[in-house]
Design a protein around this motif. Sequence first.
Motif, PDB file in Angstrom:
ATOM      1  N   ALA A 103      -6.897   0.614  -9.409  1.00  0.00           N
ATOM      2  CA  ALA A 103      -8.047   0.572  -8.496  1.00  0.00           C
ATOM      3  C   ALA A 103      -7.627   0.050  -7.121  1.00  0.00           C
ATOM      4  O   ALA A 103      -8.061   0.566  -6.082  1.00  0.00           O
ATOM      5  CB  ALA A 103      -9.151  -0.309  -9.091  1.00  0.00           C
ATOM      6  N   VAL A 104      -6.758  -0.955  -7.130  1.00  0.00           N
ATOM      7  CA  VAL A 104      -6.319  -1.578  -5.870  1.00  0.00           C
ATOM      8  C   VAL A 104      -5.583  -0.566  -4.991  1.00  0.00           C
ATOM      9  O   VAL A 104      -5.811  -0.489  -3.782  1.00  0.00           O
ATOM     10  CB  VAL A 104      -5.416  -2.799  -6.202  1.00  0.00           C
ATOM     11  N   THR A 105      -4.699   0.238  -5.613  1.00  0.00           N
ATOM     12  CA  THR A 105      -3.908   1.165  -4.803  1.00  0.00           C
ATOM     13  C   THR A 105      -4.734   2.357  -4.334  1.00  0.00           C
ATOM     14  O   THR A 105      -4.366   3.021  -3.369  1.00  0.00           O
ATOM     15  CB  THR A 105      -2.662   1.658  -5.573  1.00  0.00           C
ATOM     16  N   ALA A 106      -5.867   2.597  -5.010  1.00  0.00           N
ATOM     17  CA  ALA A 106      -6.751   3.685  -4.572  1.00  0.00           C
ATOM     18  C   ALA A 106      -7.716   3.206  -3.491  1.00  0.00           C
ATOM     19  O   ALA A 106      -8.409   4.015  -2.873  1.00  0.00           O
ATOM     20  CB  ALA A 106      -7.534   4.239  -5.766  1.00  0.00           C
ATOM     21  N   ALA A 107      -7.782   1.901  -3.273  1.00  0.00           N
ATOM     22  CA  ALA A 107      -8.727   1.335  -2.304  1.00  0.00           C
ATOM     23  C   ALA A 107      -7.965   0.890  -1.054  1.00  0.00           C
ATOM     24  O   ALA A 107      -6.763   1.135  -0.920  1.00  0.00           O
ATOM     25  CB  ALA A 107      -9.471   0.165  -2.947  1.00  0.00           C
ATOM     26  N   ASP A 108      -8.699   0.221  -0.177  1.00  0.00           N
ATOM     27  CA  ASP A 108      -8.104  -0.167   1.101  1.00  0.00           C
ATOM     28  C   ASP A 108      -7.550  -1.591   1.032  1.00  0.00           C
ATOM     29  O   ASP A 108      -7.854  -2.426   1.870  1.00  0.00           O
ATOM     30  CB  ASP A 108      -9.194  -0.049   2.168  1.00  0.00           C
ATOM     31  N   VAL A 109      -6.745  -1.855   0.004  1.00  0.00           N
ATOM     32  CA  VAL A 109      -6.222  -3.207  -0.219  1.00  0.00           C
ATOM     33  C   VAL A 109      -4.769  -3.258   0.243  1.00  0.00           C
ATOM     34  O   VAL A 109      -3.971  -2.396  -0.107  1.00  0.00           O
ATOM     35  CB  VAL A 109      -6.325  -3.584  -1.719  1.00  0.00           C
ATOM     36  N   ALA A 110      -4.440  -4.292   1.031  1.00  0.00           N
ATOM     37  CA  ALA A 110      -3.083  -4.383   1.590  1.00  0.00           C
ATOM     38  C   ALA A 110      -2.229  -5.459   0.927  1.00  0.00           C
ATOM     39  O   ALA A 110      -1.003  -5.396   0.987  1.00  0.00           O
ATOM     40  CB  ALA A 110      -3.182  -4.669   3.095  1.00  0.00           C
ATOM     41  N   SER A 111      -2.877  -6.468   0.324  1.00  0.00           N
ATOM     42  CA  SER A 111      -2.118  -7.620  -0.195  1.00  0.00           C
ATOM     43  C   SER A 111      -2.545  -7.971  -1.610  1.00  0.00           C
ATOM     44  O   SER A 111      -3.739  -7.900  -1.938  1.00  0.00           O
ATOM     45  CB  SER A 111      -2.360  -8.857   0.673  1.00  0.00           C
ATOM     46  N   PHE A 112      -1.576  -8.402  -2.418  1.00  0.00           N
ATOM     47  CA  PHE A 112      -1.857  -8.714  -3.817  1.00  0.00           C
ATOM     48  C   PHE A 112      -1.058  -9.948  -4.225  1.00  0.00           C
ATOM     49  O   PHE A 112       0.175  -9.952  -4.181  1.00  0.00           O
ATOM     50  CB  PHE A 112      -1.447  -7.520  -4.689  1.00  0.00           C
ATOM     51  N   VAL A 113      -1.769 -11.000  -4.622  1.00  0.00           N
ATOM     52  CA  VAL A 113      -1.120 -12.232  -5.086  1.00  0.00           C
ATOM     53  C   VAL A 113      -1.331 -12.324  -6.592  1.00  0.00           C
ATOM     54  O   VAL A 113      -2.470 -12.281  -7.069  1.00  0.00           O
ATOM     55  CB  VAL A 113      -1.710 -13.477  -4.383  1.00  0.00           C
ATOM     56  N   ARG A 157       6.539  -1.620  -4.246  1.00  0.00           N
ATOM     57  CA  ARG A 157       7.616  -0.779  -3.697  1.00  0.00           C
ATOM     58  C   ARG A 157       7.168   0.663  -3.541  1.00  0.00           C
ATOM     59  O   ARG A 157       7.527   1.337  -2.575  1.00  0.00           O
ATOM     60  CB  ARG A 157       8.846  -0.854  -4.603  1.00  0.00           C
ATOM     61  N   ALA A 158       6.374   1.133  -4.492  1.00  0.00           N
ATOM     62  CA  ALA A 158       5.963   2.538  -4.462  1.00  0.00           C
ATOM     63  C   ALA A 158       4.875   2.815  -3.433  1.00  0.00           C
ATOM     64  O   ALA A 158       4.787   3.934  -2.916  1.00  0.00           O
ATOM     65  CB  ALA A 158       5.478   2.959  -5.850  1.00  0.00           C
ATOM     66  N   THR A 159       4.044   1.813  -3.147  1.00  0.00           N
ATOM     67  CA  THR A 159       2.846   2.091  -2.333  1.00  0.00           C
ATOM     68  C   THR A 159       2.805   1.331  -1.017  1.00  0.00           C
ATOM     69  O   THR A 159       1.929   1.601  -0.190  1.00  0.00           O
ATOM     70  CB  THR A 159       1.577   1.703  -3.111  1.00  0.00           C
ATOM     71  N   GLY A 160       3.678   0.330  -0.860  1.00  0.00           N
ATOM     72  CA  GLY A 160       3.614  -0.477   0.371  1.00  0.00           C
ATOM     73  C   GLY A 160       2.675  -1.663   0.265  1.00  0.00           C
ATOM     74  O   GLY A 160       2.543  -2.443   1.221  1.00  0.00           O
ATOM     75  N   LEU A 161       2.032  -1.831  -0.898  1.00  0.00           N
ATOM     76  CA  LEU A 161       1.194  -3.024  -1.117  1.00  0.00           C
ATOM     77  C   LEU A 161       2.086  -4.259  -0.985  1.00  0.00           C
ATOM     78  O   LEU A 161       3.152  -4.322  -1.603  1.00  0.00           O
ATOM     79  CB  LEU A 161       0.618  -2.939  -2.547  1.00  0.00           C
ATOM     80  N   ALA A 162       1.668  -5.219  -0.159  1.00  0.00           N
ATOM     81  CA  ALA A 162       2.442  -6.462  -0.029  1.00  0.00           C
ATOM     82  C   ALA A 162       2.112  -7.341  -1.226  1.00  0.00           C
ATOM     83  O   ALA A 162       0.937  -7.531  -1.556  1.00  0.00           O
ATOM     84  CB  ALA A 162       2.078  -7.172   1.267  1.00  0.00           C
ATOM     85  N   LEU A 236       1.475 -12.627   3.371  1.00  0.00           N
ATOM     86  CA  LEU A 236       1.450 -11.196   3.034  1.00  0.00           C
ATOM     87  C   LEU A 236       0.697 -10.399   4.089  1.00  0.00           C
ATOM     88  O   LEU A 236       1.094  -9.292   4.454  1.00  0.00           O
ATOM     89  CB  LEU A 236       0.795 -10.974   1.670  1.00  0.00           C
ATOM     90  N   ARG A 237      -0.402 -10.974   4.557  1.00  0.00           N
ATOM     91  CA  ARG A 237      -1.200 -10.252   5.549  1.00  0.00           C
ATOM     92  C   ARG A 237      -0.409 -10.047   6.841  1.00  0.00           C
ATOM     93  O   ARG A 237      -0.506  -9.003   7.481  1.00  0.00           O
ATOM     94  CB  ARG A 237      -2.478 -11.025   5.848  1.00  0.00           C
ATOM     95  N   SER A 238       0.387 -11.045   7.203  1.00  0.00           N
ATOM     96  CA  SER A 238       1.120 -10.907   8.473  1.00  0.00           C
ATOM     97  C   SER A 238       2.380 -10.062   8.310  1.00  0.00           C
ATOM     98  O   SER A 238       2.979  -9.645   9.284  1.00  0.00           O
ATOM     99  CB  SER A 238       1.466 -12.286   9.034  1.00  0.00           C
ATOM    100  N   ARG A 239       2.809  -9.860   7.033  1.00  0.00           N
ATOM    101  CA  ARG A 239       4.037  -9.084   6.844  1.00  0.00           C
ATOM    102  C   ARG A 239       3.844  -8.010   5.782  1.00  0.00           C
ATOM    103  O   ARG A 239       4.192  -8.195   4.618  1.00  0.00           O
ATOM    104  CB  ARG A 239       5.184 -10.013   6.461  1.00  0.00           C
ATOM    105  N   PRO A 240       3.260  -6.881   6.168  1.00  0.00           N
ATOM    106  CA  PRO A 240       3.030  -5.798   5.207  1.00  0.00           C
ATOM    107  C   PRO A 240       4.354  -5.369   4.565  1.00  0.00           C
ATOM    108  O   PRO A 240       5.400  -5.430   5.210  1.00  0.00           O
ATOM    109  CB  PRO A 240       2.452  -4.672   6.066  1.00  0.00           C
ATOM    110  N   GLY A 241       4.290  -4.976   3.294  1.00  0.00           N
ATOM    111  CA  GLY A 241       5.496  -4.528   2.612  1.00  0.00           C
ATOM    112  C   GLY A 241       6.293  -5.674   2.021  1.00  0.00           C
ATOM    113  O   GLY A 241       7.318  -5.471   1.381  1.00  0.00           O
ATOM    114  N   ARG A 242       5.855  -6.905   2.224  1.00  0.00           N
ATOM    115  CA  ARG A 242       6.560  -8.068   1.720  1.00  0.00           C
ATOM    116  C   ARG A 242       6.472  -8.133   0.194  1.00  0.00           C
ATOM    117  O   ARG A 242       5.490  -7.718  -0.402  1.00  0.00           O
ATOM    118  CB  ARG A 242       5.904  -9.308   2.330  1.00  0.00           C
ATOM    119  N   ASP A 243       7.491  -8.710  -0.429  1.00  0.00           N
ATOM    120  CA  ASP A 243       7.531  -8.829  -1.889  1.00  0.00           C
ATOM    121  C   ASP A 243       8.142 -10.194  -2.202  1.00  0.00           C
ATOM    122  O   ASP A 243       9.326 -10.400  -2.005  1.00  0.00           O
ATOM    123  CB  ASP A 243       8.365  -7.637  -2.403  1.00  0.00           C
TER     124      ASP A 243
END
Length: 327
Positions: A103-113, A157-162, A236-243
């Motif tokens: 659901a998260v990757t289908a929505a407008d979500v950029a960061s995941f903790v 890694r696959a979607t760019g979600l930080a 995470l918000r300030s650095r998209p793609g972070r892991d």
Amino acid sequence: MTWLITGGAGYIGAHVVRALTAAGEQTVVYDDLSTGSAARVPDGVPLVTGSTLDGERIARALADHEVTGVVHLAAKKQAGESVARPLRYYRENVEGLRVLLDAVTAADVASFVFSSSAAVYGMPDVELVTEDTPCLPMSPYGETKLAGEWLVRATGRATGLATASLRYFNVAGAASPDLADPGVSNLIPMVFERLTEHAPPRVFGADYDTPDGTCVRDYIHVADLAEAHVAAAQVLRSRPGRDLTLNIGRGEGVSVREMIDRVTAVTGHDLAPVTAPRRPGDPARVVASADRALTELPWKPRHDVQDMIRSAWEGWLRLHPEAAARP
Ligand code: WQD
């Protein structure tokens, strides 16, 4: 920017919601209330009651509240129980996470903790556990947390979600008495329970290869842990793609015997502990190297063990007023 906190009605989640709110973030809680309580959700914070296995409900909550970041804490967390009920733990902790990420990757979500655990390390044979210490979980619970980290990282890694996985060490204390952990499945509340019953606290094993023979752990105040989530969310918000994968502990080992001595001092119940058999699966020593978190996050723990015990005891007295020691 709105953060959805799954498990936000639980002990740790309620602290995370307050810390995010105090930092000026918008929050919404998603919780099935199986162990959480609606009373812990602050006024003004929406509560969506639902399971992480219910993808449609999650998708609706993400859209309705225009969620752009998720902090995922909803999970089963009893390592002992997970040995008897592995399927339940894999369903709730791994399948629940997969559905949520879908659901998260289908929505407008950029960061995941993601709420991970020192249980991923199992029985580490090192003085200080770093994030590079091999992960060899000893329980299905620990396995689900490790698999969860993999799922989170691979999705990022696959979607760019930080993404950030926070490996909690031994969490204790409360920011206020009403937010204390009502459970009795960890050392501090288990000692409180014994003292309340006027029974001696139990030391599970006094023949470990440690300075006083009892197990050593790294205790972290839940309010400090909550602050680590805020810091991770903001990074995470300030650095998209972070892991990020980070230990969240204080880097200070405290033995069971020291802990019990401090608890009896704080509570005023002076009952000498008794030695009981070892608990199967208990590692002798698990202490974090907190260096990576201190470097990567604008964060440092502020509370000591005394604060943890004192605040936990205030919460305990609220639920068990009969526990107050008579002068
Ligand atoms: C600490 C030490 C006990 C009670 C567990 C999970 C872990 C994580 C945190 C979840 C151990 C000893 C305890 C008592 C004792 N869970 N003890 N007498 O086992 O380090 O970690 O909770 O998210 O996955 O395994 O924590 O508080 O249960 O025990 O001697 O009455 O205290 O044997 O050495 P643990 P704990």
